[in-house]
Design a protein around this motif. Structure first.
Motif, PDB file in Angstrom:
ATOM      1  N   LEU A   1       0.823  -1.194   0.000  1.00 63.66           N
ATOM      2  CA  LEU A   1       0.000   0.000   0.000  1.00 63.66           C
ATOM      3  C   LEU A   1       0.864   1.253   0.000  1.00 63.66           C
ATOM      4  O   LEU A   1       0.516   2.269  -0.611  1.00 63.66           O
ATOM      5  N   ALA A   2       2.028   1.201   0.676  1.00 64.84           N
ATOM      6  CA  ALA A   2       2.922   2.352   0.723  1.00 64.84           C
ATOM      7  C   ALA A   2       3.364   2.769  -0.677  1.00 64.84           C
ATOM      8  O   ALA A   2       3.421   3.954  -1.009  1.00 64.84           O
ATOM      9  N   VAL A   3       3.666   1.789  -1.505  1.00 70.58           N
ATOM     10  CA  VAL A   3       4.095   2.082  -2.875  1.00 70.58           C
ATOM     11  C   VAL A   3       2.952   2.714  -3.656  1.00 70.58           C
ATOM     12  O   VAL A   3       3.124   3.691  -4.384  1.00 70.58           O
ATOM     13  N   ARG A   4       1.739   2.191  -3.494  1.00 71.83           N
ATOM     14  CA  ARG A   4       0.584   2.703  -4.225  1.00 71.83           C
ATOM     15  C   ARG A   4       0.288   4.158  -3.852  1.00 71.83           C
ATOM     16  O   ARG A   4       0.045   5.006  -4.725  1.00 71.83           O
ATOM     17  N   LEU A   5       0.306   4.441  -2.551  1.00 69.98           N
ATOM     18  CA  LEU A   5      -0.007   5.790  -2.106  1.00 69.98           C
ATOM     19  C   LEU A   5       1.093   6.778  -2.496  1.00 69.98           C
ATOM     20  O   LEU A   5       0.825   7.953  -2.756  1.00 69.98           O
ATOM     21  N   ASN A   6       2.335   6.315  -2.513  1.00 69.91           N
ATOM     22  CA  ASN A   6       3.438   7.177  -2.936  1.00 69.91           C
ATOM     23  C   ASN A   6       3.255   7.606  -4.392  1.00 69.91           C
ATOM     24  O   ASN A   6       3.465   8.770  -4.764  1.00 69.91           O
ATOM     25  N   ILE A   7       2.833   6.669  -5.253  1.00 67.52           N
ATOM     26  CA  ILE A   7       2.580   6.971  -6.662  1.00 67.52           C
ATOM     27  C   ILE A   7       1.413   7.952  -6.788  1.00 67.52           C
ATOM     28  O   ILE A   7       1.452   8.895  -7.589  1.00 67.52           O
ATOM     29  N   ALA A   8       0.353   7.745  -5.999  1.00 71.52           N
ATOM     30  CA  ALA A   8      -0.811   8.632  -6.038  1.00 71.52           C
ATOM     31  C   ALA A   8      -0.431  10.052  -5.627  1.00 71.52           C
ATOM     32  O   ALA A   8      -0.859  11.037  -6.246  1.00 71.52           O
ATOM     33  N   ARG A   9       0.371  10.171  -4.580  1.00 71.81           N
ATOM     34  CA  ARG A   9       0.782  11.499  -4.118  1.00 71.81           C
ATOM     35  C   ARG A   9       1.607  12.224  -5.180  1.00 71.81           C
ATOM     36  O   ARG A   9       1.393  13.401  -5.470  1.00 71.81           O
ATOM     37  N   ASP A  10       2.603  11.512  -5.810  1.00 71.82           N
ATOM     38  CA  ASP A  10       3.430  12.127  -6.860  1.00 71.82           C
ATOM     39  C   ASP A  10       2.563  12.602  -8.028  1.00 71.82           C
ATOM     40  O   ASP A  10       2.757  13.697  -8.580  1.00 71.82           O
ATOM     41  N   SER A  11       1.592  11.790  -8.412  1.00 66.32           N
ATOM     42  CA  SER A  11       0.728  12.142  -9.542  1.00 66.32           C
ATOM     43  C   SER A  11      -0.125  13.359  -9.219  1.00 66.32           C
ATOM     44  O   SER A  11      -0.329  14.248 -10.064  1.00 66.32           O
ATOM     45  N   ALA A  12      -0.641  13.413  -7.987  1.00 68.34           N
ATOM     46  CA  ALA A  12      -1.462  14.553  -7.582  1.00 68.34           C
ATOM     47  C   ALA A  12      -0.638  15.836  -7.557  1.00 68.34           C
ATOM     48  O   ALA A  12      -1.112  16.903  -7.987  1.00 68.34           O
TER      49      ALA A  12
END
Length: 751
Positions: free
Chosen positions: A527-538
């Motif tokens: 989940l940490a990897v997924r949320l990190n990608i979401a934050r960068d994209s936002a």
């Protein structure tokens, strides 16, 4: 008187010692009875006919009377045609070796086997400059060998022709029915052998004989009739000219002059010694200003006397140039063939040149004229096409706003680059053709390219462009080139001299989010990897909306357009669908853009593309991250449904766990998952004004990190690589863009 007798005795004794020392080159002065001609051939000393008329050995010739009554000189069984003192060669006749086969015969019926010519201890060597080993026939391989002495020699020549039409042209001896090869220096004898043909079924109808001989290259002219008839063997009953270099003894000039016991034969008062250029021994030449016979006492005379005492050989009988034209020279003569003939005028072998008929000449002239016109027309056409291409490139460059873009780039000192079409073609061709295509769809193709020094780029080639885009393209490139954010794929340059401009982006090697979350080969996705990608994209989308000048709407936010760099750093890509934020209604998009499942429902109703359209699409991406389901997916009952509507319904009905990925529910706490789900639902609001801004979305994701700390990066590089089906530095293309481990910039609704 006693002194004179003593001197004469001493002279006779020295002459006897010289004769005993080197009998092969014993010096003897020819007496007046020695014949100086045999038939039409002059026999100069050191050559001679009869006892004490030559220096002996191979220089002693015989004068035979033929059946026709003519006299001809011979060396052994070889007829002598001409002797040259100054050039040091003798023209002789050499026998042709032939091999003939019967139809479909396995071995030759007739082959004269081998022929040995010359002697190792004789004065003659086959001239390596004037002779060629010549082979005539079809499917014929013949060898020339010399296995005598310390240095053995072997070579071969192959003449090939499969049918009558593949025989080479008259005068051409390049392998088609005729083959020639050179010989080495100091070749005194040779053997000819044929390679037996196992099957001559293709050629026996028109050629059942092969020939091989060492002959004078300048004399020979190939005729195609030599293949289909026995005409070649009819030349002098199978004998052809060959040139033999000759020399005196086996010593150099320096040794011969120094050794008093040798028979040094350059006896004329004005003669010089010259080392042989073909094997051992030496020759004698008259000194400069003198000419004559250097092998005879007082044989070299002043050239001026030659003019005064010159004899006109052309008036002698018999004519020294039979069937030819004689030209008198000071002390000599020359022979030429009459006009319209060619061959050896010295031996009367002048043959008529082949004359072309008027029709043939006209056909040749017409062919040459047509060829010239064709080549000229092609050149004109190529020049016209090149000019047309240059003009079209200039027109495209102007239509796409290239001049304005160049001017602004100079003012702002931008690093943005305008590529030529050839530069991008070379960049694409530098990449292995199996790995060139990174993605393709209805709107275009994306290639991988190398612009030099292994600097890889992604080259996007759209298929179509509308008129509004043409007019605004240069302006949009200027704005997009200034976009600089760590989570946005950098636009490096473009090509404007083509009908549809090409875009050049930085190359991101580790695939995209769509591949990562939907790959069946990846089970473990924290989940940490997924949320990190979401934050960068936002963060990237918020930058486009609020920090770019003017603001930019992406217009096609989806998981396939979120690329992954090192450490799962996200980079938003594909500005092919991006549009500058419209300032009035005339600039609103009139065509639906985006991808099914991610489209803003409000945009579908109003055709107005806003920042909130990107927010809605990002909300769908958040759901993909949480559920690992596609934006349009099939439920268990087989019905196709929207991920956004399914998620909202499940949340209302309190059955959210049915949609969430098992790893998400096992790793994340309920509060964190609830906050992410709530954020996604806010983004998916039907009314755009009720959705948060991308800045709000980015802030909320950053707050989740502060209040719900989790390890947001994998522990080491090995764990990063374990998430991919293949290593991240491997560039592969399987033909299915959903498995490409590189940039995938175009994934359309139709897929």
């Amino acid at each position: 008187m006693h002194s004179a007798a003593a001197a004469l005795a001493m002279s006779l004794l020295l002459s006897l010692l010289l004769l005993l020392q080197l009998p092969a080159v014993a010096s003897a002065v020819p007496v007046s009875r020695c014949p100086t001609r045999c038939g039409d051939v002059e026999i100069p000393y050191p050559f001679g006919i009869g006892a004490n008329c030559s220096i002996g050995g191979g220089f002693n010739l015989t004068c035979n009377t033929m059946e026709s009554g003519l006299k001809k000189p011979f060396y052994g069984h070889l007829e002598v045609l001409r002797i040259s003192l100054t050039m040091g060669y003798v023209r002789m006749l050499n026998r042709i070796i032939s091999q003939c086969n019967e139809p479909l015969q396995r071995a030759p019926k007739m082959g004269r086997g081998a022929l040995n010519v010359g002697r190792d201890d004789g004065p003659y060597r086959f001239s390596d400059l004037r002779n060629k080993f010549t082979v005539i026939g079809c499917d014929t391989l013949a060898y020339i060998q010399d296995n005598h002495g310390n240095n053995s020699y072997a070579s071969g020549c192959a003449a090939i022709c499969r049918d009558e039409w593949s025989i080479g042209a008259d005068g051409s001896c390049s392998g088609l029915g005729c083959c020639q090869t050179s010989i080495p220096k100091n070749l005194t004898q040779y053997t000819v052998k044929f390679e037996s043909r196992s099957d001559n079924s293709d050629t026996w109808r028109f050629s059942n004989c092969s020939y091989a001989v060492l002959l004078e290259a300048e004399w020979f002219r190939f005729q195609t009739s030599y293949i289909t008839t026995n005409q070649f063997m009819q030349i002098n009953d199978g004998w052809v000219p060959v040139v033999m270099d000759w020399a005196i003894g086996s010593e150099t000039c320096e040794v011969a002059k120094r050794n008093l016991t040798s028979s040094y034969v350059c006896v004329s008062a004005h003669s010089d010694c010259v080392d042989s250029s073909n094997g051992p021994g030496y020759l004698c030449n008259c000194s400069e200003g003198y000419q004559g016979n250097p092998y005879v006492s007082d044989g070299c005379q002043v050239c001026a006397l030659e003019y005064i005492l010159d004899v006109d050989e052309c008036n002698l009988q018999p004519n020294p140039c039979p069937n030819g034209i004689c030209h008198n020279l000071p002390g000599n003569y020359s022979c030429d063939c009459p006009e319209g003939k060619h061959g050896d005028a010295y031996n009367g072998t002048c043959t008529p040149n082949q004359k072309l008929s008027l029709a043939v000449k006209a056909a040749i002239g017409t062919s040459i004229s047509l060829t010239f016109l064709l080549v000229f027309g092609m050149c004109i056409c190529m020049i016209y096409q090149r000019r047309k291409l240059v003009q079209s490139r200039k027109r495209y460059f102007s239509e796409h706003g290239g001049m304005q873009l160049l001017e602004e780039m100079r003012k702002l000192s931008l690093a943005f680059r305008i590529f030529s079409k050839e530069e991008l073609e070379k960049a694409i061709n530098r990449v292995d053709k199996n790995n060139r295509i990174l993605g393709q769809g209805r709107y275009g193709i994306v290639y991988k390219g190398d612009i030099g020094d292994n600097q890889f780029v992604a080259i996007k080639q759209p298929k179509v462009i509308n008129e509004r885009q043409k007019k605004e393209f240069g302006k949009e490139m200027l704005i997009l080139s200034q976009v600089n954010h760590k989570n946005i794929v950098k636009l490096l340059g473009c090509c404007l001299e083509v009908e549809v401009p090409m875009l050049v982006y930085e190359f991101v090697p580790n695939g995209n989010l769509f591949e990562l979350i939907h790959s069946r080969n990846i089970d473990n996705l924290p989940l940490a990897v997924r949320l990190n990608i979401a934050r960068d994209s936002a963060d990237a989308l918020a930058y486009l909306h609020y920090s770019a000048s003017p603001p930019i709407i992406h217009g096609d936010v989806k998981s396939a357009n979120i690329l992954l760099h090192e450490n799962f750093t996200a980079k938003v890509s594909d500005f092919g669908a991006s549009r500058l934020n419209p300032k009035d209604e005339d600039q609103f998009a009139t065509l639906v853009q985006g991808t099914c499942g991610y489209l803003d429902p409000e945009y579908l109703q109003t055709c107005k593309l806003t920042e909130k359209s990107d927010v809605y699409s990002f909300g769908v991406v958040l759901l993909e991250i949480l559920t690992r389901k596609k934006a349009i997916f099939f439920e268990e009952n087989g019905e196709e449904t929207s991920l956004a509507s399914s998620f909202i319904s499940a949340r209302k009905e309190d059955r959210l766990e049915e949609l969430l990925d098992n790893q998400v529910t096992s790793e994340g706490d309920a509060e964190l998952i609830e906050r992410i789900g709530e954020l996604a639902v806010q983004c998916l609001s039907v009314r755009g004004e009720e959705r948060p801004t991308m800045r709000d979305v980015a802030d909320q994701l950053n707050n989740m990190r502060k209040f719900h700390p989790v390890p947001w990066t994998p522990p080491n590089a090995e764990d990063i690589e374990s998430f991919f089906p293949v290593p991240s530095d491997t560039q592969t293309s399987t033909g299915n863009t959903s498995h490409i481990q590189e940039v995938a910039l175009l994934i359309e609704c139709a897929r």
